[in-house]
Design an enzyme around this catalytic site. Structure first.
Site, PDB file in Angstrom:
ATOM      1  N   ARG A  33       1.719  -0.946   6.222  1.00  0.00           N
ATOM      2  CA  ARG A  33       2.823  -0.092   5.750  1.00  0.00           C
ATOM      3  C   ARG A  33       3.783   0.286   6.871  1.00  0.00           C
ATOM      4  O   ARG A  33       4.294   1.409   6.914  1.00  0.00           O
ATOM      5  CB  ARG A  33       2.297   1.204   5.101  1.00  0.00           C
ATOM      6  CG  ARG A  33       1.663   1.038   3.747  1.00  0.00           C
ATOM      7  CD  ARG A  33       2.704   0.926   2.636  1.00  0.00           C
ATOM      8  NE  ARG A  33       2.080   0.448   1.419  1.00  0.00           N
ATOM      9  CZ  ARG A  33       1.662   1.235   0.425  1.00  0.00           C
ATOM     10  NH1 ARG A  33       1.838   2.520   0.481  1.00  0.00           N
ATOM     11  NH2 ARG A  33       1.088   0.727  -0.624  1.00  0.00           N
ATOM     12  N   ARG A  37       8.378   4.757   3.674  1.00  0.00           N
ATOM     13  CA  ARG A  37       9.115   6.016   3.555  1.00  0.00           C
ATOM     14  C   ARG A  37       9.166   6.881   4.812  1.00  0.00           C
ATOM     15  O   ARG A  37       9.963   7.809   4.895  1.00  0.00           O
ATOM     16  CB  ARG A  37       8.543   6.846   2.405  1.00  0.00           C
ATOM     17  CG  ARG A  37       9.075   6.406   1.054  1.00  0.00           C
ATOM     18  CD  ARG A  37       8.405   7.159  -0.058  1.00  0.00           C
ATOM     19  NE  ARG A  37       6.979   6.856  -0.089  1.00  0.00           N
ATOM     20  CZ  ARG A  37       6.086   7.490  -0.849  1.00  0.00           C
ATOM     21  NH1 ARG A  37       6.461   8.489  -1.607  1.00  0.00           N
ATOM     22  NH2 ARG A  37       4.824   7.119  -0.819  1.00  0.00           N
ATOM     23  N   ARG A  46      16.136   2.051   0.085  1.00  0.00           N
ATOM     24  CA  ARG A  46      15.365   2.281  -1.145  1.00  0.00           C
ATOM     25  C   ARG A  46      16.216   3.031  -2.179  1.00  0.00           C
ATOM     26  O   ARG A  46      16.209   2.684  -3.353  1.00  0.00           O
ATOM     27  CB  ARG A  46      14.110   3.072  -0.769  1.00  0.00           C
ATOM     28  CG  ARG A  46      13.343   3.699  -1.907  1.00  0.00           C
ATOM     29  CD  ARG A  46      12.399   2.709  -2.556  1.00  0.00           C
ATOM     30  NE  ARG A  46      11.405   3.393  -3.363  1.00  0.00           N
ATOM     31  CZ  ARG A  46      11.583   3.759  -4.626  1.00  0.00           C
ATOM     32  NH1 ARG A  46      12.713   3.524  -5.227  1.00  0.00           N
ATOM     33  NH2 ARG A  46      10.622   4.366  -5.284  1.00  0.00           N
ATOM     34  N   ASP A  83       4.923  -5.878  -2.918  1.00  0.00           N
ATOM     35  CA  ASP A  83       3.805  -5.013  -3.304  1.00  0.00           C
ATOM     36  C   ASP A  83       2.753  -5.839  -4.020  1.00  0.00           C
ATOM     37  O   ASP A  83       3.069  -6.871  -4.616  1.00  0.00           O
ATOM     38  CB  ASP A  83       4.281  -3.873  -4.216  1.00  0.00           C
ATOM     39  CG  ASP A  83       3.222  -2.789  -4.312  1.00  0.00           C
ATOM     40  OD1 ASP A  83       3.137  -1.958  -3.390  1.00  0.00           O
ATOM     41  OD2 ASP A  83       2.432  -2.804  -5.276  1.00  0.00           O
ATOM     42  N   TYR A 159      -5.765  -1.549 -10.947  1.00  0.00           N
ATOM     43  CA  TYR A 159      -4.487  -0.934 -11.337  1.00  0.00           C
ATOM     44  C   TYR A 159      -4.085  -1.381 -12.749  1.00  0.00           C
ATOM     45  O   TYR A 159      -3.543  -0.592 -13.537  1.00  0.00           O
ATOM     46  CB  TYR A 159      -3.382  -1.291 -10.332  1.00  0.00           C
ATOM     47  CG  TYR A 159      -3.557  -0.576  -9.003  1.00  0.00           C
ATOM     48  CD1 TYR A 159      -3.080   0.727  -8.830  1.00  0.00           C
ATOM     49  CD2 TYR A 159      -4.223  -1.173  -7.946  1.00  0.00           C
ATOM     50  CE1 TYR A 159      -3.262   1.399  -7.628  1.00  0.00           C
ATOM     51  CE2 TYR A 159      -4.408  -0.505  -6.743  1.00  0.00           C
ATOM     52  CZ  TYR A 159      -3.931   0.776  -6.587  1.00  0.00           C
ATOM     53  OH  TYR A 159      -4.117   1.440  -5.402  1.00  0.00           O
TER      54      TYR A 159
HETATM   55  O1  1CP Z   1       4.996  -2.617   5.596  1.00  0.00           O
HETATM   56  C1  1CP Z   1       4.309  -2.860   4.593  1.00  0.00           C
HETATM   57  O2  1CP Z   1       3.070  -2.913   4.630  1.00  0.00           O
HETATM   58  C2  1CP Z   1       5.073  -3.019   3.326  1.00  0.00           C
HETATM   59  C3  1CP Z   1       4.618  -3.924   2.255  1.00  0.00           C
HETATM   60  C4  1CP Z   1       3.557  -3.321   1.313  1.00  0.00           C
HETATM   61  C5  1CP Z   1       2.218  -3.690   1.200  1.00  0.00           C
HETATM   62  C6  1CP Z   1       1.461  -4.679   2.075  1.00  0.00           C
HETATM   63  C7  1CP Z   1       3.797  -2.331   0.305  1.00  0.00           C
HETATM   64  C8  1CP Z   1       5.078  -1.623   0.064  1.00  0.00           C
HETATM   65  N1  1CP Z   1       2.640  -2.195  -0.429  1.00  0.00           N
HETATM   66  C9  1CP Z   1       1.665  -2.988   0.091  1.00  0.00           C
HETATM   67  C10 1CP Z   1       0.296  -3.169  -0.400  1.00  0.00           C
HETATM   68  C11 1CP Z   1      -0.256  -2.273  -1.450  1.00  0.00           C
HETATM   69  N2  1CP Z   1       0.382  -1.722  -2.528  1.00  0.00           N
HETATM   70  C12 1CP Z   1      -1.628  -1.934  -1.530  1.00  0.00           C
HETATM   71  C13 1CP Z   1      -2.706  -2.447  -0.593  1.00  0.00           C
HETATM   72  C14 1CP Z   1      -2.785  -1.654   0.665  1.00  0.00           C
HETATM   73  C15 1CP Z   1      -3.158  -0.193   0.499  1.00  0.00           C
HETATM   74  O3  1CP Z   1      -4.299   0.093   0.130  1.00  0.00           O
HETATM   75  O4  1CP Z   1      -2.261   0.619   0.744  1.00  0.00           O
HETATM   76  C16 1CP Z   1      -1.802  -1.119  -2.665  1.00  0.00           C
HETATM   77  C17 1CP Z   1      -3.099  -0.486  -3.148  1.00  0.00           C
HETATM   78  C18 1CP Z   1      -0.530  -0.984  -3.301  1.00  0.00           C
HETATM   79  C19 1CP Z   1      -0.221  -0.243  -4.548  1.00  0.00           C
HETATM   80  C20 1CP Z   1       0.794   0.800  -4.315  1.00  0.00           C
HETATM   81  N3  1CP Z   1       2.133   0.518  -4.175  1.00  0.00           N
HETATM   82  C21 1CP Z   1       0.603   2.180  -4.093  1.00  0.00           C
HETATM   83  C22 1CP Z   1      -0.741   2.925  -4.077  1.00  0.00           C
HETATM   84  C23 1CP Z   1      -0.974   3.573  -5.390  1.00  0.00           C
HETATM   85  C24 1CP Z   1      -2.247   4.410  -5.495  1.00  0.00           C
HETATM   86  O5  1CP Z   1      -2.080   5.610  -5.714  1.00  0.00           O
HETATM   87  O6  1CP Z   1      -3.361   3.884  -5.437  1.00  0.00           O
HETATM   88  C25 1CP Z   1       1.882   2.741  -3.857  1.00  0.00           C
HETATM   89  C26 1CP Z   1       2.217   4.174  -3.626  1.00  0.00           C
HETATM   90  C27 1CP Z   1       2.828   1.660  -3.912  1.00  0.00           C
HETATM   91  C28 1CP Z   1       4.301   1.717  -3.662  1.00  0.00           C
HETATM   92  C29 1CP Z   1       4.723   1.172  -2.341  1.00  0.00           C
HETATM   93  N4  1CP Z   1       4.483  -0.144  -1.915  1.00  0.00           N
HETATM   94  C30 1CP Z   1       5.049  -0.350  -0.686  1.00  0.00           C
HETATM   95  C31 1CP Z   1       5.689   0.891  -0.286  1.00  0.00           C
HETATM   96  C32 1CP Z   1       6.455   1.106   0.978  1.00  0.00           C
HETATM   97  C33 1CP Z   1       5.465   1.825  -1.316  1.00  0.00           C
HETATM   98  C34 1CP Z   1       6.009   3.253  -1.358  1.00  0.00           C
HETATM   99  C35 1CP Z   1       6.958   3.340  -2.480  1.00  0.00           C
HETATM  100  C36 1CP Z   1       8.343   3.852  -2.297  1.00  0.00           C
HETATM  101  O7  1CP Z   1       9.164   3.430  -1.502  1.00  0.00           O
HETATM  102  O8  1CP Z   1       8.619   4.738  -3.119  1.00  0.00           O
END
Ligand code: 1CP
Length: 350
Positions: A33, A37, A46, A83, A159
Site C-alpha cells: 500500500r 490515502r 482519487r 485492487d 469478499y
Molecule cells: O500501493 C499499493 O499497494 C496499491 C495497490 C493495492 C493493493 C496491492 C490496493 C489499492 N489494494 C491492494 C490489495 C488489497 N485490496 C488487499 C490485499 C492486501 C491487504 O490485505 O491489504 C485487500 C484485502 C484489498 C481489499 C480492499 N480494497 C480493502 C480492504 C477491505 C477490508 O475491510 O477488508 C480496501 C479498503 C480496499 C480499497 C483500496 N485498495 C487500494 C487502496 C489504496 C484502497 C483505499 C481506497 C481509497 O482510495 O479509498
C-alpha cells in the site's frame, strides 16, 4: 527447481537480486500500500477520478498513482495500482467502494448465485489493467522493478461471499463447510481468472507477481490445504510454465505456522511475512533459499521516531546476508505521516 537455477534475464534492478540468490546490502525495499490515502497527491487524483474503480480502470490515472511513491521515496519496486476486487468485478459481480467504509459487493453464497459470474466477459476489464502495466514500463525509472498482483482465490472468495470486509470470513467458511462442491466451483473459477489476469500482467511487463492471501489465517489446516494451498499451487504452476523468468511471491497472512508447508507445496519463489511472524522463522525460511519479505509493523510508521529505527535495525540485522526484501507486515495505514516513510527509507539506506 528454484528460480536462480532457471534461465533468468540478467538485470541491474536491486529488487530482483534476492531472487537470484544475491543478498542486497542494504536490502531492497518497497512497502505494501505504498500508493494510497496517506499521500496528499493520491487523495487529489482519487477525488478527480470519480470512483475508486474508475481510478483502477483508467491506465493514465492508475499509472500516475503507482509512480507517486516512487517519485517521493525511490523504492526499489513499484506495485501496480489496482485492487484484488477487480477480478470479481470483471467476472460480473457488482462491486463498489464506499468512501471511509471500504468495499461493498452483492453477495454470492451458493451454487445458484454462481450463474451471475462469467469468465468470458472478464478480458475487457483486465485489458485496462494490462494497459496500465505497459504504460508503467515506459514511465518507471530504469532501476525500479514493477510488481503485478492478484488476490488469492480464497481471500477474494471471502469478499465475494461476505459482500464486504469481515473479521471472521464467516460467509465463505460456512459455504465451504455446507457445500464444498459449489464453493470449489467458485475457487476454480477464481483460479482460472487469476491465471489469465496475472499472465496478462507478466506479458505486459510485470517483473514479479504477488498473490495476496490476506485471510489465509482464518482456516483450519485441512481447509487451508484445500482452499489456500491447492489453488495457489495451480496458479504458480501455470504462470511458471508461461513466464519462467517472473518470480512469484505469496502472502499467506496470519499463517506463519503453516509457512513451510505453504512454500513447499505451492512452489512460490518468495513469501511476504506478516508482522506477527517471528524473525527466527524468517531466517529459517530464507536460509533454505526462499526469498523473504517483511515484516515491519505498519503502526511503527504511524508513530515513527526511535521505536521505528530500533525495529528496522533489528530486522535488517537478523536478515543480513540472506535473500531478503524489506517491507511491512501489512499495508501502510492512511494515518501514516509521509515523513516517517522517508525516515524509514533513509534509515535502511544509511
Ligand atoms: O500501493 C499499493 O499497494 C496499491 C495497490 C493495492 C493493493 C496491492 C490496493 C489499492 N489494494 C491492494 C490489495 C488489497 N485490496 C488487499 C490485499 C492486501 C491487504 O490485505 O491489504 C485487500 C484485502 C484489498 C481489499 C480492499 N480494497 C480493502 C480492504 C477491505 C477490508 O475491510 O477488508 C480496501 C479498503 C480496499 C480499497 C483500496 N485498495 C487500494 C487502496 C489504496 C484502497 C483505499 C481506497 C481509497 O482510495 O479509498
Amino acid at each position: 527447481m528454484s528460480l536462480h537455477e532457471r534461465t533468468v534475464k540478467t538485470t541491474a534492478k536491486r529488487f530482483l537480486l534476492p531472487f537470484k540468490s544475491k543478498a542486497g546490502s542494504p536490502p531492497p525495499v518497497w512497502l505494501m500500500r505504498q500508493a494510497g490515502r496517506y499521500l496528499p497527491e493520491y487523495r487529489q487524483v482519487r477525488t478527480n477520478a470519480g470512483s475508486f474503480l474508475d481510478l483502477c480502470y483508467t491506465p493514465k490515472l492508475a499509472a500516475e498513482v503507482t509512480l507517486q511513491p516512487i517519485r517521493r521515496y525511490g523504492f526499489d519496486a513499484a506495485i501496480l495500482f489496482s485492487d484484488i476486487l477487480v477480478v470479481p468485478e470483471a467476472l460480473g459481480q457488482k462491486v463498489s467502494f464506499i468512501e471511509g467504509a471500504g468495499p461493498r459487493l452483492d453477495p454470492i453464497r451458493s451454487g445458484e448465485d454462481l450463474s451471475r459470474l462469467d469468465l468470458s466477459s472478464s478480458n475487457d476489464k483486465f485489458a485496462r489493467v494490462w494497459d496500465t502495466v505497459s504504460m508503467l514500463g515506459q514511465k518507471l525509472p530504469s532501476e525500479t522493478a514493477l510488481i503485478g498482483f492478484c488476490g488469492a482465490p480464497w481471500t477474494v472468495a471471502t469478499y465475494m461471499a461476505e459482500g464486504r470486509g469481515s473479521t471472521d470470513q464467516a460467509a465463505a467458511r460456512n459455504w465451504a463447510y455446507r457445500d464444498p462442491v459449489s464453493f470449489g466451483k467458485l475457487i476454480d473459477l477464481l483460479t482460472e481468472a487469476s491465471i489469465a489476469y496475472l499472465s496478462g500482467q507478466a506479458s505486459a511487463g510485470a517483473e514479479a507477481l504477488q498473490i495476496f492471501d490476506s485471510w489465509a489465517g482464518s482456516l483450519a489446516d485441512d481447509e487451508f490445504d484445500r482452499w489456500v494451498i491447492a489453488p495457489t499451487a495451480q496458479i504458480v504452476n501455470e504462470i511458471r510454465s508461461q513466464h519462467p523468468d517472473v518470480p512469484i511471491i505469496g502472502f499467506p497472512r496470519g499463517a506463519s505456522a503453516s509457512l513451510a508447508k505453504y512454500i513447499e507445496l505451492t512452489g512460490v519463489d518468495g513469501v511476504s511475512c506478516d508482522t506477527a511472524c517471528p524473525l527466527s522463522t524468517m531466517q529459517t525460511i530464507a536460509r533454505m533459499g526462499t526469498v523473504v519479505q517483511g515484516n515491519l509493523d505498519p503502526l511503527l510508521l504511524v508513530g515513527g521516531g526511535e521505536a521505528l529505527d530500533k525495529r528496522v535495525d533489528a530486522i535488517i540485522d537478523a536478515m543480513k546476508g540472506l535473500p531478503f526484501v524489506l517491507n511491512l507486515g501489512h499495508g501502510i495505514v492512511p494515518e501514516t505521516p509521509p515523513e516517517n516513510v522517508a525516515r524509514l527509507v533513509q534509515r535502511i539506506r544509511s
